[in-house]
Design an enzyme around this catalytic site. Structure first.
Site, PDB file in Angstrom:
ATOM      1  CG  ASP A 152      -2.208   1.133   1.234  1.00  0.00           C
ATOM      2  OD1 ASP A 152      -1.463   1.528   0.509  1.00  0.00           O
ATOM      3  OD2 ASP A 152      -2.996   0.914   1.998  1.00  0.00           O
ATOM      4  CG  HIS A 224      -7.875   0.956  -5.941  1.00  0.00           C
ATOM      5  ND1 HIS A 224      -8.829   0.983  -5.562  1.00  0.00           N
ATOM      6  CD2 HIS A 224      -6.325   1.046  -4.893  1.00  0.00           C
ATOM      7  CE1 HIS A 224      -8.453   2.564  -4.048  1.00  0.00           C
ATOM      8  NE2 HIS A 224      -7.278   2.336  -4.243  1.00  0.00           N
TER       9      HIS A 224
END
Length: 360
Positions: A152, A224
């Site tokens: 992330d 995403h």
């Protein structure tokens, strides 16, 4: 807190190194307690320094965000140009979430005990003045992965690029501050783990093991990664700085990601939100939303440490309303006047709200 006087690498800088632990605290200011908060905020930088001095290598920092309505209740007068309540973004299948929160405390360090100690002192000072909306303790998970198993924050800018992405530089007295959006997401791990690794990679737009972005020819338009690339009119990509943290309680089946993104303008995040929930084009929503549900979200402005320690004078919350002399208009002395003073500000103010978003 960010400060115009801070030097690169200062742990208080938003654009500084990521830490291994964090606490995200959202609170509402209780009616009539604006003065308590106004008195406390100038002391917060010093309080952080006191706790941080107990571990000089702990990297303790504390960023405080102030919501739109709370700003008027605490300071009044001039306000950051782009501080506002975010709209709800609603698509065919998913909608963002708003949270009534006035203040955000983003406490981070390389040790959770430092976060714990500072939060304890903050809440002791604000006891009876605020109501807790949400509290999350985050942790760095293995090699910066979320609980879905993907790295992330890969695209975070660094150094000068990071500072240019997050710090306001054209708003006069508010230069050096930043805007921040937070969202708390819970994941349906049963549904997510039912996907093959290859299917998960198509949802995110990256390889799970290597963290390499999929080629454009293989990357779905609803992935995403694809939907969170935002550019200006000249095609230049607009950056934000993310400091996301995993959190959870496995015994309760709770697995989540706390997204926190800083930007010099909230417009960048608003465009990402619209892409995610409404779709780009409309109907092409972010596939991550099929597995991740928003539960909180809010938008704040983060002042500099200099601003907090030396706020504007005559803040409305700090002034005491003086009753009119009895000899002047005696027939009106007993009548309430909600158009002036703190009482009127309390009744006209609405709690700040934001929207929920996961990761980029």
């Amino acid at each position: 807190m960010p400060s115009k006087a801070a030097s690169p690498g200062d742990p208080d800088e938003i654009a500084g190194p990521l830490t291994r632990a964090a606490t995200f605290l959202l609170v509402r200011i209780d009616s009539g307690a604006e003065g308590v908060v106004a008195d406390f905020l100038p002391d917060l930088p010093g309080l952080r320094r006191s706790v941080g001095f107990r571990s000089l290598t702990g990297g303790l920092s504390c960023l405080v965000g102030i919501g739109s309505a709370a700003w008027d209740r605490i300071y009044g007068g001039p306000r950051p140009a782009e501080l506002h309540e975010l709209p709800v973004f609603k698509g065919d299948r998913h909608a963002s979430v708003t949270t009534e929160a006035d203040l955000l405390f983003h406490i981070r360090a390389d040790r959770m005990d430092l976060c714990f100690e500072l939060e304890t002192l903050i809440m002791a000072r604000l006891a009876g003045a605020v109501t807790v909306v949400d509290e999350v303790q985050g942790f760095r998970y293995f090699d910066a992965r979320d609980v879905l198993g993907f790295v992330d924050g890969t695209e975070n800018p660094t150094g000068r690029a990071a500072r240019e992405a997050v710090y306001v530089d054209d708003d006069g007295a508010f230069d050096g501050g930043s805007y921040v959006v937070v969202q708390k997401y819970l994941h349906d791990m049963t549904a997510w783990n039912a996907l093959s690794t290859e299917e998960q990679e198509l949802v995110i737009g990256r390889r799970k093991l290597s963290d390499v972005e999929l080629p454009d020819a293989e990357k779905p338009a609803d992935s995403h990664i694809a939907l969170n690339v935002v550019t200006d009119d000249e095609g230049n990509e607009l950056d934000i700085v993310r400091d996301n943290m995993p959190f959870g309680r496995p015994a309760y089946g709770e697995f989540g990601t706390y997204f926190i993104g800083y930007a010099k303008s909230p417009v960048v995040i608003e465009r990402m939100l619209e892409n995610m929930f409404v779709g780009s084009p409309p109907g092409n929503h972010d596939r991550i939303l099929d597995f991740s549900t928003p539960h909180t979200g809010a938008l704040f402005y983060v002042p500099t440490a200099d601003f907090l320690e030396d706020p504007p004078e005559e803040a409305p919350a700090a002034k005491e309303e003086e009753p009119a002399p009895a000899e002047e208009e005696p027939e009106r002395v007993a009548e309430p006047d909600d158009s002036l003073g703190i009482g009127g500000l309390r009744e006209t103010a609405e709690p700040s709200a934001g929207v929920s978003w996961f990761r980029g």
